[in-house]
Structure formats: structure tokens, C-alpha cells
Design a protein around this motif. Structure first.
Motif, mmCIF file in Angstrom:
data_model
loop_
_atom_site.group_PDB
_atom_site.id
_atom_site.type_symbol
_atom_site.label_atom_id
_atom_site.label_comp_id
_atom_site.label_asym_id
_atom_site.label_seq_id
_atom_site.Cartn_x
_atom_site.Cartn_y
_atom_site.Cartn_z
ATOM 1 N N GLU A 41 53.105 12.190 41.670
ATOM 2 C CA GLU A 41 53.174 13.527 42.263
ATOM 3 C C GLU A 41 51.834 13.916 42.888
ATOM 4 O O GLU A 41 51.779 14.477 43.985
ATOM 5 N N ARG A 54 50.925 20.148 32.527
ATOM 6 C CA ARG A 54 51.526 20.023 33.856
ATOM 7 C C ARG A 54 53.022 19.735 33.761
ATOM 8 O O ARG A 54 53.813 20.241 34.563
ATOM 9 N N TYR A 55 53.398 18.935 32.767
ATOM 10 C CA TYR A 55 54.824 18.658 32.585
ATOM 11 C C TYR A 55 55.574 19.931 32.186
ATOM 12 O O TYR A 55 56.689 20.186 32.668
ATOM 13 N N SER A 74 55.993 22.174 35.198
ATOM 14 C CA SER A 74 57.024 21.672 36.105
ATOM 15 C C SER A 74 58.420 22.014 35.634
ATOM 16 O O SER A 74 59.368 21.993 36.421
#
Length: 433
Positions: free
Chosen positions: A242, A307-308, A311
Motif C-alpha cells: 500500500e 495502520r491496519y 484501515s
């Protein structure tokens, strides 16, 4: 008991009590410094030897019947109070010492009767030889094995198991410390030795059984950690792809940015140019890795999972203060932080709440690390005995977190308050795993 004067009884009692106390000390990790502990042991050994000898001198019949059993509480309680291990391990080590004391008594008395015409000095010499051989074997062979596997024993050996071993040893002790009018014969002596030998074999098998159970559990934890690391690396790979796509987009748009900056310069629109550059720098920073703390392992774990979580539409708030180098192993940090964060993400997604959030703090206070994680949880989430119920989202990995924290003499606490699941972990960095 073959009788004798006050001084021979003093010598005999000294050998017996020395055997039991030294066996415990060789297998122990005392609370105090070893030099101080040894002096305390010496003083108590002298005191106990004199007291038991005075008992023999004034009431020999009662001494013969009850001295063997009396040695267990007097020596066991003292050694337990001096020990730095838990009560279960202390009871187990006392049982080992008491078993060897029983064996020493039978070895000295019966062989002196059989081969040396019930000689008092033969009894004393045989006990001294047995004591020396036993202590040499423990110091050179058994002690290292025992201490190397002490963590397995501590985790697997509970108080009930230790008490059961003591009860079995107590039954065997009635054979060793039998009344003086016991019928002596070679057949009875062989039978007694076989019984004591079988009791020792049972002790030895149980000892290795606990080690095997501990190692098997360690392998299960390591297998779980390998799976968790694999998942962590897969997640990092996805986020790296990403980030690479975002970087490619930035490079693609670089020409347009340069043209726009050129127009701002031509028109002397300084304020607009500065505002545009600030926004551009912010976008570049968001596309890069998060900087959470100086510790590389903690930063990598938390930035990846943060970050996961974002998301997946989960609000994340992280406040971590950790030094660059910690005495906690990176392997154990992964076991705690990754499990906490992953369980928190599962809890948020399973809650169905549109405003799910995760808040994680980590701080150092002296030689201690304090970790707290709060996350939105399902309305029907419950605890059983202050632990997440099996099958709930937070139940996954909780055992691994607790075992890892225990390795650092730490504590764990789980609770649910105001629709939030709270996990608190305390680690002691003065303990090396």
C-alpha cells in the motif's frame, strides 16, 4: 535407632539434619544473599541438632517414635521461609529432602544391623557415606537439571500436586522411622529397600513428567508465536504494498506539484505556497511509517497494527514511552503487544459499533513497564473468574499474555467497564527471562 550416648546421638542427628537442609539449599534460590543464607542455615542446623539430641537424652522412647516425623515441620517450615521460590516448589523440595532422610536412616540402621552387629559407629559411618554420596550427586548431576527446568516446575507444579507427593513420602517414612521393636530380618530389609526404591522412582518419573508438560506447553506457545509472526509479516507486506502504491502516486503527481509551485512563485503568492507545501509534507508523512517510540520492535508492532486498525475504520490513540533498548525480549514484546492489539481489533469489529476505538498506553516507571489497552467490545462480552470467557474475541492469546508476563514476575488484569474491554499488564524489567 541403635541407641548410644549423648555425643553419638548429637553426631547422628547432625548428619541427618544436614542432609535434609543441604538438599533443599542446593535446589533452592533463596530470598537473601547466599553468604547470609548459609550462615543462617548453619546457626539453625546447630540449634536444631542440639534440641533433637536433648530430646533423645531426656525421652529416648518418644524420640525414637516421633523424631523422624518431627523433622519434617521443623526443617520444612524453616527452609520454606528462607526460600525465594513459591510454596509449591518449596513443598516439593522438602519432600525430596525428607525422602532422602528416610533412605539415609534405613541405610545406616539396617546395614549396621545386618553386617556390623548393630554397631553404633557403623551406623554413623554409613550415614555419613550416604550423605556425602547423595550431596555429591545432587551438586554435580541433579542440581543443574533441576535449576534449568525450574520455570517448568513452577508453572506446572501446583500446591495440590506437591501435597500429594508429600503424603506419599509420609507413608514411606513410616517404614523408615518404625518403632524400635520392629522385627528385623534380611527379608524385611529387602522389602523396605524395594519400597523406598519404588517411591524414589515415582518421584523421579513425576519430576520428568512436569518438565515434559512444561516443555510441551512452551512448544505450543512458540508455535503460536510463529503463527502470529507469520500473520504480522503478512500484514506488514500488505501495508508495504500500500505504501509503495502511495509513493508511486506521489512520484506520478510530482510533475503537477512542481508546475503548481512554479505558478505560485511567479505570482508571488507566498502564503498560498506555504499552505500548499505544509499540506504536501503532511501527506508524505502519513504515507510513511509511523514514529511511535524509540524502540524499534515496539514501534514496528504498534505502527503496523495501528495502520491496519485505521484501515478497518477504527479510531486509534497510542501514547507510548519506551526506551530504545529494553531488557524485555523482542519475542516477548511481540507476544504481549501483538496479542493485545489483535484482540482489540477483533473486539472492535465484533462490537458492531460505528465509533469503535482503541486506546493503548505504555510507560516505564523505574524498572517496571506498564501497558494498558482499552477497546470497544460487544455489549454481551463477559468475564469468567476475571478472565475473558473461552470463545470470545479477547480469549485468544490471553493465556500467552499471562504466561509471558509471569516470566518477568509481572501481573495481568482484565475488566469490562462502560462498554470498553480493558487489559492491563505490568512487567518487571529487573527479571531476565
Amino acid at each position: 535407632m541403635l541407641g548410644g550416648s549423648f555425643w553419638t546421638a548429637l553426631l547422628r542427628n547432625g548428619i541427618s539434619s544436614l542432609l535434609m537442609m543441604l538438599v533443599f539449599l542446593l535446589l533452592d534460590r533463596p530470598k537473601l544473599k547466599m553468604s547470609i543464607t548459609v550462615w543462617i542455615y548453619i546457626v539453625y542446623w546447630l540449634f536444631l541438632t542440639v534440641c533433637f539430641t536433648l530430646w533423645y537424652y531426656h525421652a529416648p522412647d518418644n524420640y525414637v517414635r516421633f523424631s523422624g516425623l518431627a523433622a519434617l515441620p521443623f526443617i520444612g517450615v524453616f527452609c520454606g521461609l528462607m526460600s525465594g521460590d513459591g510454596i509449591g516448589l518449596s513443598v516439593y523440595k522438602v519432600a525430596i529432602g525428607y525422602y532422602l532422610l528416610c533412605l539415609c536412616t534405613v541405610f545406616g540402621v539396617d546395614l549396621a544391623r545386618l553386617w556390623f552387629g548393630s554397631s553404633i559407629w557403623a551406623d554413623i559411618c554409613l550415614r555419613a557415606v550416604f550423605c556425602a554420596m547423595t550431596l555429591y550427586f545432587i551438586a554435580k548431576k541433579f542440581r543443574r537439571i533441576f535449576l534449568d527446568n525450574l520455570d517448568f516446575l513452577r508453572n506446572e507444579l501446583d500446591l495440590l500436586s506437591a501435597v500429594s507427593l508429600v503424603v506419599s513420602i509420609m507413608l514411606v517414612s513410616f517404614i523408615a522411622f518404625r518403632p524400635a521393636d520392629y522385627q528385623f530380618s534380611a527379608a524385611n530389609m529387602i522389602r523396605i529397600f524395594i519400597t523406598l526404591f519404588m517411591a524414589g522412582i515415582i518421584q523421579y518419573i513425576i519430576f520428568h513428567l512436569y518438565i515434559h508438560l512444561g516443555k510441551e506447553y512452551r512448544y505450543q506457545i512458540e508455535n503460536q508465536m510463529l503463527e502470529l509472526n507469520e500473520q504480522f509479516l503478512r500484514l506488514q507486506l500488505e501495508l508495504a504494498e500500500e505504501s509503495e502504491a502511495q509513493a508511486a502516486k506521489i512520484r506520478h503527481d510530482a510533475r503537477h506539484h512542481c508546475l503548481l509551485i512554479r505558478e505560485y512563485v511567479k505570482k508571488n503568492e507566498t502564503d498560498s505556497l506555504l499552505a500548499y507545501l505544509d499540506q504536501y509534507l503532511e501527506d508524505i508523512q502519513d504515507a510513511g511509517n509511523m514514529r511511535i517510540c524509540a524502540n524499534r520492535a515496539v514501534n514496528s508492532i504498534l505502527s503496523t497494527y495501528a495502520r491496519y486498525a485505521k484501515s478497518n475504520g477504527i479510531a486509534v490513540n497510542i501514547d507510548v514511552k519506551a526506551e530504545k533498548y529494553l531488557t524485555v525480549r523482542d519475542f516477548d514484546l511481540v507476544a504481549i503487544l501483538a496479542n493485545i492489539f489483535e484482540n482489540a481489533i477483533h473486539g472492535c469489529t465484533d462490537s458492531g459499533m460505528p465509533d469503535a476505538q482503541i486506546s493503548l498506553t505504555m510507560s516505564q516507571k523505574g524498572h517496571k513497564i506498564v501497558i494498558q489497552c482499552r477497546n470497544t467490545c460487544a455489549p454481551d462480552a463477559e468475564l469468567s473468574y476475571k478472565l475473558p470467557k473461552a470463545g470470545q474475541e479477547h480469549g485468544i492469546g490471553v493465556t500467552s499474555i499471562r504466561k509471558t508476563a509471569a516470566r518477568y514476575d509481572g501481573e495481568t488484569d482484565f475488566l469490562i467497564e462502560n462498554g470498553m474491554f480493558v487489559a492491563r499488564i505490568l512487567l518487571n524489567m529487573t527479571v531476565s527471562a
